[in-house]
Design an enzyme around this catalytic site. Structure first.
Site, PDB file in Angstrom:
ATOM      1  N   GLY A  49      -4.416  -5.272  -5.270  1.00 40.80           N
ATOM      2  CA  GLY A  49      -5.129  -4.019  -5.067  1.00 40.80           C
ATOM      3  C   GLY A  49      -4.156  -2.896  -4.786  1.00 40.80           C
ATOM      4  N   GLN A  54      -1.432   5.247  -1.910  1.00 39.47           N
ATOM      5  CA  GLN A  54      -0.170   4.502  -1.990  1.00 39.47           C
ATOM      6  C   GLN A  54       0.758   5.037  -3.084  1.00 39.47           C
ATOM      7  OE1 GLN A  54      -2.313   0.471  -1.863  1.00 39.47           O
ATOM      8  NE2 GLN A  54      -0.377   0.063  -0.843  1.00 39.47           N
ATOM      9  N   CYS A 103       0.984  -5.841   2.237  1.00 39.04           N
ATOM     10  CA  CYS A 103       0.663  -4.536   1.667  1.00 39.04           C
ATOM     11  C   CYS A 103       1.901  -4.015   0.941  1.00 39.04           C
ATOM     12  CB  CYS A 103       0.266  -3.571   2.787  1.00 39.04           C
ATOM     13  SG  CYS A 103      -0.160  -1.930   2.187  1.00 39.04           S
ATOM     14  N   LEU A 104       1.691  -3.492  -0.268  1.00 42.93           N
ATOM     15  CA  LEU A 104       2.826  -2.974  -1.043  1.00 42.93           C
ATOM     16  C   LEU A 104       3.478  -1.775  -0.351  1.00 42.93           C
ATOM     17  CD1 LEU A 104       1.261  -3.281  -4.614  1.00 42.93           C
ATOM     18  CD2 LEU A 104       3.058  -4.729  -3.632  1.00 42.93           C
ATOM     19  N   HIS A 145      -9.226  -4.054   3.209  1.00 44.87           N
ATOM     20  CA  HIS A 145      -7.811  -3.659   3.251  1.00 44.87           C
ATOM     21  C   HIS A 145      -7.568  -2.440   2.352  1.00 44.87           C
ATOM     22  CE1 HIS A 145      -3.323  -4.573   3.171  1.00 44.87           C
ATOM     23  NE2 HIS A 145      -3.486  -3.674   2.209  1.00 44.87           N
ATOM     24  N   GLU A 146      -8.069  -2.506   1.122  1.00 48.23           N
ATOM     25  CA  GLU A 146      -7.811  -1.409   0.179  1.00 48.23           C
ATOM     26  C   GLU A 146      -8.482  -0.113   0.631  1.00 48.23           C
ATOM     27  OE1 GLU A 146      -5.509  -1.569  -1.851  1.00 48.23           O
ATOM     28  OE2 GLU A 146      -5.315  -3.729  -1.625  1.00 48.23           O
ATOM     29  N   HIS A 149      -7.161   2.205   3.428  1.00 46.48           N
ATOM     30  CA  HIS A 149      -6.071   3.108   3.024  1.00 46.48           C
ATOM     31  C   HIS A 149      -6.615   4.534   2.837  1.00 46.48           C
ATOM     32  CE1 HIS A 149      -2.465   0.733   2.384  1.00 46.48           C
ATOM     33  NE2 HIS A 149      -3.128  -0.197   1.729  1.00 46.48           N
TER      34      HIS A 149
HETATM   35 NI    NI Z   1      -2.282  -2.103   1.308  1.00 54.49          NI
END
Ligand code: NI
Length: 184
Positions: A49, A54, A103-104, A145-146, A149
């Site tokens: 995701g 991000q 998380c990226l 989670h997504e 953000h």
């Molecule tokens: Ni993340």
């Protein structure tokens, strides 16, 4: 299409509440280009995701792609690559379960986070049509989670035990062998 740079924890955009997309933006070429870039970026970095903040775009948009199949969390449903515009989550059952999240935007680390496991997602697709989906278990965690953000939050904000924030390498070495035992 292009791979964009994923910004990391500490960049102020990750701490900004993202703005909703207006109806005339949703079908726009600009938005389609951004989503194409986000897909390239997700595939290049490797992940399940990616939220628009991000890639430094503070708008309420995220993409999710769950390959499905067997995992250490059991058999997971497949969620084909989908873009969610202005998403909202309704918790259908507040009972939580925890997973080790990564998380990226927080590369190299993992943290254990408990979240509700039965949710409804409402959003718009890239044509502005409503999407409604219900998820249980690990996918419910992925969507929460997504979408947090978009509120300027990261999974680390949801952690209740900071001793469960670890590096990937140590996770693989010390935690995964224990966690691999089947558990509820
Ligand atoms: Ni993340």
């Amino acid at each position: 299409m292009a791979v964009r740079k994923i910004i990391r924890m500490g960049h102020p955009v990750l701490r900004t509440v993202a703005r909703p997309l207006a109806p005339d933006e949703i079908g726009s070429d600009e938005l389609h280009r951004l989503v194409a870039d986000m897909i390239d970026t997700l595939h290049d970095y490797g992940g399940i995701g990616l939220a628009a903040p991000q890639v430094a775009e503070p708008i309420r948009l995220a993409i999710v792609e769950l390959p499905g199949g067997p995992s250490r969390y059991g058999e997971l449903p497949r969620v084909p690559l989908t873009a969610f515009v202005n998403p909202e989550i309704e918790v259908l059952d507040p009972a939580t379960a925890g997973y080790w999240e990564g998380c990226l935007s927080v590369p190299g680390l993992r943290g254990f986070v408990a979240r509700p496991q039965h949710i409804r997602v409402r959003a718009l697709d890239l044509s502005g049509e409503p999407i409604e989906m219900v998820f249980e278990g690990f996918p419910a965690t992925v969507f929460q989670h997504e979408f947090v953000h978009l509120d300027g939050k990261l999974y680390v904000d949801r952690m209740t035990d900071s001793s469960k924030l670890v590096f990937d390498e140590e996770f693989e070495r010390y935690i995964l062998p224990v966690e691999a035992e089947p558990s509820a």
